[in-house]
Design a protein around this motif. Structure first.
Motif, short mmCIF file in Angstrom:
data_model
loop_
_atom_site.label_atom_id
_atom_site.label_comp_id
_atom_site.label_asym_id
_atom_site.label_seq_id
_atom_site.Cartn_x
_atom_site.Cartn_y
_atom_site.Cartn_z
N ALA A 50 -16.65 -1.03 47.99
CA ALA A 50 -17.66 -0.89 46.72
C ALA A 50 -16.94 -0.15 45.72
O ALA A 50 -17.09 -0.45 44.59
CB ALA A 50 -18.96 -0.19 47.23
N LYS A 51 -16.33 0.93 46.10
CA LYS A 51 -15.45 1.69 45.16
C LYS A 51 -13.98 1.18 44.59
O LYS A 51 -13.58 1.85 43.42
CB LYS A 51 -15.33 3.11 45.60
N GLY A 52 -13.74 0.28 45.37
CA GLY A 52 -12.33 0.03 44.74
C GLY A 52 -11.20 1.00 45.16
O GLY A 52 -10.24 1.38 44.38
N PRO A 137 -18.12 9.53 49.52
CA PRO A 137 -17.42 9.95 48.41
C PRO A 137 -18.48 10.06 47.19
O PRO A 137 -19.38 9.66 47.28
CB PRO A 137 -16.58 8.83 48.13
N SER A 138 -17.66 10.49 45.93
CA SER A 138 -18.58 10.25 44.80
C SER A 138 -18.96 8.91 44.63
O SER A 138 -18.13 7.94 44.76
CB SER A 138 -18.13 11.09 43.63
N ALA A 139 -20.27 8.75 44.07
CA ALA A 139 -20.90 7.28 43.92
C ALA A 139 -20.43 6.47 42.60
O ALA A 139 -21.20 6.43 41.79
CB ALA A 139 -22.29 7.20 44.29
N ASN A 140 -19.20 6.42 42.31
CA ASN A 140 -18.60 5.82 41.05
C ASN A 140 -17.33 5.12 41.51
O ASN A 140 -16.87 5.23 42.67
CB ASN A 140 -18.18 6.99 40.01
N ALA A 141 -16.99 3.96 40.85
CA ALA A 141 -15.87 3.21 41.02
C ALA A 141 -14.71 4.06 40.97
O ALA A 141 -14.59 5.11 40.21
CB ALA A 141 -15.67 2.14 39.95
N ILE A 145 -15.65 8.34 35.71
CA ILE A 145 -16.42 9.50 35.96
C ILE A 145 -17.57 9.60 37.09
O ILE A 145 -18.27 8.66 37.12
CB ILE A 145 -17.26 9.69 34.48
N SER A 146 -17.58 11.08 37.68
CA SER A 146 -18.54 10.97 38.76
C SER A 146 -19.97 10.98 38.46
O SER A 146 -20.30 11.37 37.01
CB SER A 146 -18.45 12.26 39.40
N PRO A 147 -20.92 10.43 39.15
CA PRO A 147 -22.06 10.61 38.88
C PRO A 147 -23.23 11.92 38.85
O PRO A 147 -23.02 12.33 39.96
CB PRO A 147 -22.68 9.38 39.58
N VAL A 217 -5.34 13.22 47.76
CA VAL A 217 -6.38 13.91 47.47
C VAL A 217 -7.05 13.53 46.24
O VAL A 217 -6.20 14.20 45.24
CB VAL A 217 -6.07 15.64 47.57
N SER A 218 -7.82 13.08 46.02
CA SER A 218 -8.27 12.50 44.74
C SER A 218 -8.29 13.60 43.68
O SER A 218 -8.21 13.55 42.39
CB SER A 218 -9.50 11.66 44.68
N GLY A 219 -8.96 14.83 44.19
CA GLY A 219 -8.79 16.00 43.27
C GLY A 219 -7.68 16.19 42.84
O GLY A 219 -7.30 16.89 41.80
N ASP A 223 -4.95 11.29 37.18
CA ASP A 223 -5.82 10.38 36.28
C ASP A 223 -7.03 10.13 36.69
O ASP A 223 -7.49 9.01 36.93
CB ASP A 223 -4.91 9.26 35.62
N HIS A 224 -7.77 11.13 37.38
CA HIS A 224 -9.08 10.80 37.68
C HIS A 224 -10.20 11.08 36.69
O HIS A 224 -9.71 11.47 35.63
CB HIS A 224 -9.17 11.78 38.95
N TYR A 225 -11.59 10.91 37.27
CA TYR A 225 -12.40 11.10 36.44
C TYR A 225 -12.41 10.74 34.83
O TYR A 225 -12.81 11.51 33.76
CB TYR A 225 -12.62 12.79 36.21
MG MG Z 1 -14.69 11.27 43.51
#
Ligand code: MG
Ligand code: TXA
Length: 318
Positions: A50-52, A137-141, A145-147, A217-219, A223-225
């Motif tokens: 779902a998140k890819g 995990p955060s509910a975003n692709a 950007i996180s929701p 570690v996605s944190g 190039d996150h968020y």
């Molecule tokens: Mg996240």
């Protein structure tokens, strides 16, 4: 798939969906989480689809009380207990040594496990009724950007998940602080509302802050968020100069000194806590507005603002 919007009075329906191996986005105090039953491997796999999200990118396990930690993790240090005592339930995730039975799908094959006890009553009640634990995990692709509101979840996950429980806006607004407690000296892997200073005050030792970009570690993924529009992190003088040339911008600022009139303007609060609460919502709004670029005034360079600055720097990477 039709994504159902559930109210907080329909928690039992959310629990039933999770029990049947479906994904449900649930409110937490940090951001909305994309929840799956941590004891159902097929459900966990759906989270990555779902998140890819790459399969070796580990998930956070959410439990409803500290005592459950002993079911999932071992070698829990006195320092870890101290932090749990002070900051759980709340926006702190601890990396601990995992027990052998923990599904490697959750940990991306690592021998450590990320665990947190969230504070949001809806999340806690769902875990409690489910009787196991949730990965969330955060509910975003992936990389978006996180929701902090149900609408933000729908933006990238509509039709890909069974339901969302609407628990209002997340009160913290930024993902949990992550701290690795498996090292002699704890290491911060992601900044959050529980600051380095708050942790040092409890442990009475100096802890380490992030140094490298470990893709797992996605944190720490650079190039996150990311909004869809280019985001530029600038001083007020740089913003003033840019908006004279081009008015098709969104400007996110906090200084009273800013006098820009053109474009979409978003005034942010001075208080870090309130700024963080609002940040992702404003980023989503600016991203949806008819503008070319998002210009953000660099927030105060103070330790308390480390989490906000970290997310903005990552959102500004090309
Ligand atoms: Mg996240
Ligand atoms: O506030 C939060 O933590 C939210 C809410 C929903 O609880 N969740 C969240 O999850 O931000 P996610 O998947 O977007 O970020 C979790 C981070 C990832 O960067 C992952 O790599 C890291 O936790 N992580 C998980 N297990 C790890 C481990 N064993 N070692 C190091 N990092 C780990």
């Amino acid at each position: 798939m039709q994504t159902k919007l559930l109210t907080i009075n329909q928690i039992d329906e959310a629990v039933a969906l999770l029990k049947s191996g479906q994904l449900v986005a649930l409110p937490t105090e940090t951001v909305y989480g994309l929840a799956a039953d941590a004891c159902n491997p097929d459900a966990i796999k759906k989270v990555f689809v779902a998140k890819g999200r790459p399969c070796d990118h580990p998930l956070i396990l959410h439990i409803d009380s500290f005592d459950k930690v002993y079911h999932w993790a071992e070698d829990i240090s006195e320092n870890a207990k101290l932090l749990a005592d002070h900051f759980w339930p709340g926006p702190l995730t601890m990396i601990l040594k995992k027990k052998a039975h923990v599904d490697p799908l959750i940990t991306g094959g690592l021998n450590t496990l990320a665990i947190r006890v969230p504070h949001h009553p809806v999340m806690v009640s769902v875990i409690n009724k489910l009787g196991t634990a949730l990965v969330a995990p955060s509910a975003n692709a992936y990389k978006k950007i996180s929701p902090t509101k149900p609408d933000h979840v729908l933006k990238t996950l509509d039709g890909k998940i069974a339901a969302i429980v609407d628990g209002g806006a997340s009160s913290v607004g930024i993902e949990s602080t992550i701290i690795d407690m498996t090292k002699d000296i704890p290491v911060i892997l992601r900044f959050g509302a529980i600051t380095v200073e708050m942790i040092e005050a409890i442990l009475k030792i100096k802890i380490e802050a992030p140094v490298s970009h470990n893709e797992k570690v996605s944190g720490n993924v650079k190039d996150h968020y990311q909004p869809e529009k280019p985001l530029l992190l600038l001083s007020l003088a740089q913003i003033d100069a840019l908006i004279k040339q081009d008015s098709e911008n969104a400007v996110i600022y906090y200084s009273d000194l800013f006098k820009g009139a053109a474009g979409k303007l978003y005034k942010m609060p001075f208080s870090k806590t309130e700024y963080a609460q609002k940040l992702y919502d404003v980023l989503h709004q600016a991203d949806n507005a008819p503008v070319d670029k998002i210009l953000v005034e660099m927030p105060p360079n103070l330790p308390e603002w480390a989490d906000v600055i970290d997310r903005l720097i990552k959102a500004s990477q090309k």
